[in-house]
Structures are given as C-alpha cells and as structure tokens.
Design a protein around this motif. Structure first.
Motif, PDB file in Angstrom:
ATOM      1  N   LYS A 174       0.854  -1.199   0.000  1.00 22.50           N
ATOM      2  CA  LYS A 174       0.000   0.000   0.000  1.00 22.50           C
ATOM      3  C   LYS A 174       0.879   1.235   0.000  1.00 22.50           C
ATOM      4  N   PHE A 175       0.466   2.254  -0.695  1.00 22.59           N
ATOM      5  CA  PHE A 175       1.176   3.535  -0.684  1.00 22.59           C
ATOM      6  C   PHE A 175       0.244   4.589  -0.114  1.00 22.59           C
ATOM      7  N   ARG A 176       0.816   5.454   0.730  1.00 25.83           N
ATOM      8  CA  ARG A 176       0.038   6.611   1.198  1.00 25.83           C
ATOM      9  C   ARG A 176       0.260   7.752   0.223  1.00 25.83           C
ATOM     10  N   THR A 177      -0.794   8.352  -0.257  1.00 26.30           N
ATOM     11  CA  THR A 177      -0.660   9.506  -1.146  1.00 26.30           C
ATOM     12  C   THR A 177      -1.559  10.618  -0.592  1.00 26.30           C
ATOM     13  N   PRO A 178      -1.330  11.863  -1.027  1.00 25.42           N
ATOM     14  CA  PRO A 178      -2.157  12.962  -0.532  1.00 25.42           C
ATOM     15  C   PRO A 178      -3.651  12.694  -0.801  1.00 25.42           C
ATOM     16  N   GLU A 233      -5.003   6.310   0.433  1.00 31.32           N
ATOM     17  CA  GLU A 233      -4.164   5.125   0.322  1.00 31.32           C
ATOM     18  C   GLU A 233      -4.395   4.415  -1.016  1.00 31.32           C
ATOM     19  N   VAL A 234      -3.280   4.017  -1.648  1.00 35.86           N
ATOM     20  CA  VAL A 234      -3.390   3.251  -2.894  1.00 35.86           C
ATOM     21  C   VAL A 234      -2.875   1.843  -2.610  1.00 35.86           C
ATOM     22  N   THR A 235      -3.671   0.829  -2.944  1.00 34.51           N
ATOM     23  CA  THR A 235      -3.196  -0.547  -2.780  1.00 34.51           C
ATOM     24  C   THR A 235      -2.680  -1.022  -4.137  1.00 34.51           C
ATOM     25  N   ALA A 236      -1.346  -1.037  -4.281  1.00 30.65           N
ATOM     26  CA  ALA A 236      -0.747  -1.374  -5.578  1.00 30.65           C
ATOM     27  C   ALA A 236      -0.661  -2.878  -5.786  1.00 30.65           C
ATOM     28  N   LEU A 237      -0.536  -3.656  -4.685  1.00 28.34           N
ATOM     29  CA  LEU A 237      -0.542  -5.121  -4.775  1.00 28.34           C
ATOM     30  C   LEU A 237      -1.475  -5.659  -3.715  1.00 28.34           C
ATOM     31  N   GLY A 261      -0.071  -7.083 -17.797  1.00 33.74           N
ATOM     32  CA  GLY A 261      -1.060  -6.253 -17.117  1.00 33.74           C
ATOM     33  C   GLY A 261      -1.016  -4.855 -17.684  1.00 33.74           C
ATOM     34  N   ARG A 262      -2.124  -4.153 -17.579  1.00 35.84           N
ATOM     35  CA  ARG A 262      -2.199  -2.796 -18.133  1.00 35.84           C
ATOM     36  C   ARG A 262      -1.307  -1.861 -17.332  1.00 35.84           C
ATOM     37  N   SER A 263      -1.113  -0.674 -17.893  1.00 35.92           N
ATOM     38  CA  SER A 263      -0.362   0.356 -17.187  1.00 35.92           C
ATOM     39  C   SER A 263      -1.035   0.643 -15.845  1.00 35.92           C
ATOM     40  N   GLY A 264      -0.245   0.673 -14.773  1.00 35.76           N
ATOM     41  CA  GLY A 264      -0.799   0.970 -13.452  1.00 35.76           C
ATOM     42  C   GLY A 264      -1.354  -0.244 -12.726  1.00 35.76           C
ATOM     43  N   SER A 265      -1.185  -1.451 -13.314  1.00 37.81           N
ATOM     44  CA  SER A 265      -1.765  -2.639 -12.686  1.00 37.81           C
ATOM     45  C   SER A 265      -0.932  -3.170 -11.522  1.00 37.81           C
ATOM     46  N   GLY A 266       0.341  -2.746 -11.440  1.00 39.62           N
ATOM     47  CA  GLY A 266       1.170  -3.171 -10.305  1.00 39.62           C
ATOM     48  C   GLY A 266       2.422  -3.949 -10.675  1.00 39.62           C
ATOM     49  N   LYS A 267       2.756  -4.015 -11.984  1.00 36.21           N
ATOM     50  CA  LYS A 267       3.899  -4.833 -12.421  1.00 36.21           C
ATOM     51  C   LYS A 267       5.222  -4.355 -11.810  1.00 36.21           C
ATOM     52  N   THR A 268       5.471  -3.046 -11.924  1.00 36.06           N
ATOM     53  CA  THR A 268       6.744  -2.517 -11.419  1.00 36.06           C
ATOM     54  C   THR A 268       6.827  -2.663  -9.906  1.00 36.06           C
ATOM     55  N   THR A 269       5.710  -2.411  -9.228  1.00 30.65           N
ATOM     56  CA  THR A 269       5.696  -2.567  -7.770  1.00 30.65           C
ATOM     57  C   THR A 269       6.048  -4.002  -7.393  1.00 30.65           C
ATOM     58  N   LEU A 270       5.515  -4.962  -8.164  1.00 29.80           N
ATOM     59  CA  LEU A 270       5.806  -6.373  -7.876  1.00 29.80           C
ATOM     60  C   LEU A 270       7.287  -6.682  -8.128  1.00 29.80           C
ATOM     61  N   THR A 290       5.833  -7.327 -19.226  1.00 25.29           N
ATOM     62  CA  THR A 290       5.732  -6.915 -20.634  1.00 25.29           C
ATOM     63  C   THR A 290       4.293  -6.715 -21.100  1.00 25.29           C
ATOM     64  N   HIS A 291       4.142  -5.810 -22.069  1.00 25.01           N
ATOM     65  CA  HIS A 291       2.868  -5.667 -22.772  1.00 25.01           C
ATOM     66  C   HIS A 291       2.908  -6.432 -24.091  1.00 25.01           C
ATOM     67  N   ASP A 292       4.099  -6.915 -24.450  1.00 29.71           N
ATOM     68  CA  ASP A 292       4.346  -7.459 -25.778  1.00 29.71           C
ATOM     69  C   ASP A 292       3.797  -8.885 -25.883  1.00 29.71           C
TER      70      ASP A 292
HETATM   71  N1  LIG Z   1       5.659   5.347  -4.867  1.00 32.78           N
HETATM   72  C1  LIG Z   1       4.348   5.336  -5.101  1.00 32.78           C
HETATM   73  N2  LIG Z   1       3.528   6.177  -4.438  1.00 32.78           N
HETATM   74  C2  LIG Z   1       2.195   6.145  -4.640  1.00 32.78           C
HETATM   75  N3  LIG Z   1       1.567   5.325  -5.530  1.00 32.78           N
HETATM   76  C3  LIG Z   1       2.337   4.480  -6.230  1.00 32.78           C
HETATM   77  C4  LIG Z   1       3.763   4.441  -6.063  1.00 32.78           C
HETATM   78  N4  LIG Z   1       4.259   3.494  -6.902  1.00 32.78           N
HETATM   79  C5  LIG Z   1       3.212   2.970  -7.561  1.00 32.78           C
HETATM   80  N5  LIG Z   1       2.053   3.557  -7.156  1.00 32.78           N
HETATM   81  C6  LIG Z   1       0.698   3.244  -7.633  1.00 32.78           C
HETATM   82  O1  LIG Z   1       0.547   1.836  -7.621  1.00 32.78           O
HETATM   83  C7  LIG Z   1      -0.168   1.389  -8.774  1.00 32.78           C
HETATM   84  C8  LIG Z   1       0.688   0.382  -9.551  1.00 32.78           C
HETATM   85  O2  LIG Z   1       1.807   1.064 -10.142  1.00 32.78           O
HETATM   86  P1  LIG Z   1       2.958   0.296 -10.957  1.00 32.78           P
HETATM   87  O3  LIG Z   1       3.989   1.313 -11.304  1.00 32.78           O
HETATM   88  O4  LIG Z   1       3.394  -0.890 -10.181  1.00 32.78           O
HETATM   89  O5  LIG Z   1       2.165  -0.177 -12.276  1.00 32.78           O
HETATM   90  P2  LIG Z   1       2.717  -0.832 -13.637  1.00 32.78           P
HETATM   91  O6  LIG Z   1       1.833  -1.998 -13.933  1.00 32.78           O
HETATM   92  O7  LIG Z   1       4.176  -1.104 -13.510  1.00 32.78           O
HETATM   93  O8  LIG Z   1       2.479   0.300 -14.702  1.00 32.78           O
HETATM   94  P3  LIG Z   1       3.319   0.652 -16.074  1.00 32.78           P
HETATM   95  O9  LIG Z   1       3.069  -0.493 -17.022  1.00 32.78           O
HETATM   96  O10 LIG Z   1       2.690   1.933 -16.525  1.00 32.78           O
HETATM   97  O11 LIG Z   1       4.755   0.805 -15.681  1.00 32.78           O
HETATM   98  C9  LIG Z   1      -0.529   2.634  -9.566  1.00 32.78           C
HETATM   99  O12 LIG Z   1      -1.830   3.015  -9.191  1.00 32.78           O
HETATM  100  C10 LIG Z   1       0.492   3.649  -9.087  1.00 32.78           C
HETATM  101  O13 LIG Z   1      -0.022   4.950  -9.183  1.00 32.78           O
END
Ligand SMILES: Nc1ncnc2c1ncn2[C@@H]1O[C@H](COP(=O)(O)OP(=O)(O)OP(=O)(O)O)[C@@H](O)[C@H]1O
Length: 235
Positions: A13-17, A20-24, A41-50, A202-204
């Motif tokens: 979870k991330f705290r934002t202004p 709270e955002v639950t990324a995973l 997964g689509r952009s913003g789905s949580g791949k990078t966070t994972l 990947t999106h590919d």
């Molecule tokens: N440091 C952070 N602070 C707040 N929210 C975050 C942070 N990092 C990621 N998020 C949020 O977590 C969610 C998942 O983000 P993430 O970057 O993991 O997605 P992604 O699938 O990798 O997207 P992309 O394909 O565009 O790179 C998004 O809603 C993003 O806004």
C-alpha cells in the motif's frame, strides 16, 4: 523441481495525498528453476511494484518473498543490496549500457565490481559475447550498435554474475517486432544455458507467447492465469 522464487500474500500500500493506494493485493506465486514467466497487465496494474518487491528494492506492507530459500523481505537494506548484486540481474527497456565503456567492458563490469580475476573475467566476457552472437564486437561502443544489439549486450551483462533470477522490465519495448522476437529467443536460450530463471514484465504479446507461463495482474491482484507449457495452471 526446486522453486527459485516463492512469493506469498504480498500486499503493498502507498500513502498519497489523495488517500491510500493498494498497488498489490495478496499476490502469491512460485517460479521453479529454469522457468521463464511473463508478467502481463495494463499500465498501473502493479507490475513494477511487484518487480521492486521481488528484488528487494521496495518492501511490501505485508507478505513474504523467498529467493532460493532466503527471505528477501526479512533482510535489512544492506543485506538486500548484497543479495541483489549477487543473485539478481536486471534488463531494462532502455538497455542501460554505459556509453563511454566498450561492449566488452560493459559486459565485464559486474565482474570488475566483484573484483573477479582479470583473466577469468576476460574468459567469461568472451563466453557471454559469444552466447549473444556478438563475439566480434567487444571493442565497439554502445552507440555503434543497433538497439537489438545493445539489448544483446545488456543480456550478456545481466548474466555475467550467474544470477539466480533475471528480472526484465519491458525488454522489447524499444524494438521492432522481429528484433523483439529475436531478443526473446535469446533470453530463452541464455536462461537455459546459464541455468537461470526469469520474470519478465511486458505488454508485448510475442514475449508472452514465448514464456513458459503468463501471470496476469489487474488492479494489483493476480487474475486467472493464461498459460503455456507444463506449468501453465500452476499458481
Ligand atoms: N511510490 C508510489 N507512491 C504512490 N503510488 C504508487 C507508487 N508506486 C506505484 N504507485 C501506484 O501503484 C499502482 C501500480 O503502479 P505500478 O507502477 O506498479 O504499475 P505498472 O503496472 O508497472 O504500470 P506501467 O506499465 O505503466 O509501468 C498505480 O496506481 C500507481 O499509481
């Protein structure tokens, strides 16, 4: 088969202004040695966070990551940095080569940082350049190579330390379809030749098609797995 990566109940979870955002959300999966797994997964789905939680760049809010039986999530920051250096390799969309170093120097850099003996280092660099089909380009600089060739160099460099896990974030994102497919073939061959294991965001579609298994993530949660190969339906 031994599981190289075991991810259990990962929540971030991330705290934002704005709140709270639950990324995973409660993500669990295992990757056995030698397997190549695509993370789609689509952009913003949580791949990078994972990927960040798996590699110890980030810590989850709850849940565990085990790499080759060692707890990544239980280590302090210094130990996670050592583990990343010794056991994980990264491949990026933008290749990440150092422009002022030759191709051979780029590939040998992880070994130099580890103070590997120069003779052994040269031997390993020659082997890796051969593996990626660039045996004759060791003296060139990155800007003399095509995008596909630069990604080959990045793959060779990623393998230099014999990583247990190869993590790639959109490795074909800057390449045309044919070059991207060739890079994926090379990743497959290299992962098998080096007995490594790979997790590739990947999106590919062609990357997904050539993976052993696809993990699909949406809104931070793993969805029904669309898979190929022997492990297709294995969580
Ligand atoms: N440091 C952070 N602070 C707040 N929210 C975050 C942070 N990092 C990621 N998020 C949020 O977590 C969610 C998942 O983000 P993430 O970057 O993991 O997605 P992604 O699938 O990798 O997207 P992309 O394909 O565009 O790179 C998004 O809603 C993003 O806004």
């Amino acid at each position: 088969m031994t599981d190289v990566l075991v991810v259990e109940n990962l929540t971030r979870k991330f705290r934002t202004p704005a709140g709270e955002v639950t990324a995973l959300k409660d993500v669990s999966f295992r990757i056995p040695r030698g397997e190549i797994v695509a993370l789609s997964g689509r952009s913003g789905s949580g791949k990078t966070t994972l990927l960040n939680c798996v590699s110890g760049l980030d810590l989850p809010s709850s849940g565990t990551v085990m790499l080759d039986g060692q707890s990544v999530t239980g280590l302090d920051e210094a130990a996670r940095t050592r583990m990343r250096r010794d056991s994980i390799a990264f491949i990026f969309q933008t290749f990440g080569l150092l422009p002022h170093l030759t191709i051979a120097e780029n590939v040998g850099l992880p070994l130099r940082l580890r103070r590997e003996h120069p003779e052994l280092r040269e031997e390993r660099v020659a082997h890796l350049l051969d593996l990626v089909g660039l045996a004759r380009r060791g003296g060139s600089h990155p800007d003399e190579l095509s995008g596909g060739q630069q990604q080959r160099v990045a793959i060779a460099r990623a393998l230099a330390n014999s990583p247990r896990l190869l993590i790639a974030d959109e490795p074909t994102g800057q390449l045309d379809a044919a070059t991207g497919a060739a890079i994926m073939d090379l990743i497959r061959a290299a992962v098998h030749a080096e007995s490594a294991t790979a997790l590739i965001a990947t999106h590919d579609n062609s990357v997904q098609d050539s993976a052993d298994r696809i993990l699909h993530i949406a809104d931070g949660a793993l969805r029904g797995r669309v898979g190929r190969g022997a492990h297709a339906m294995r969580p």
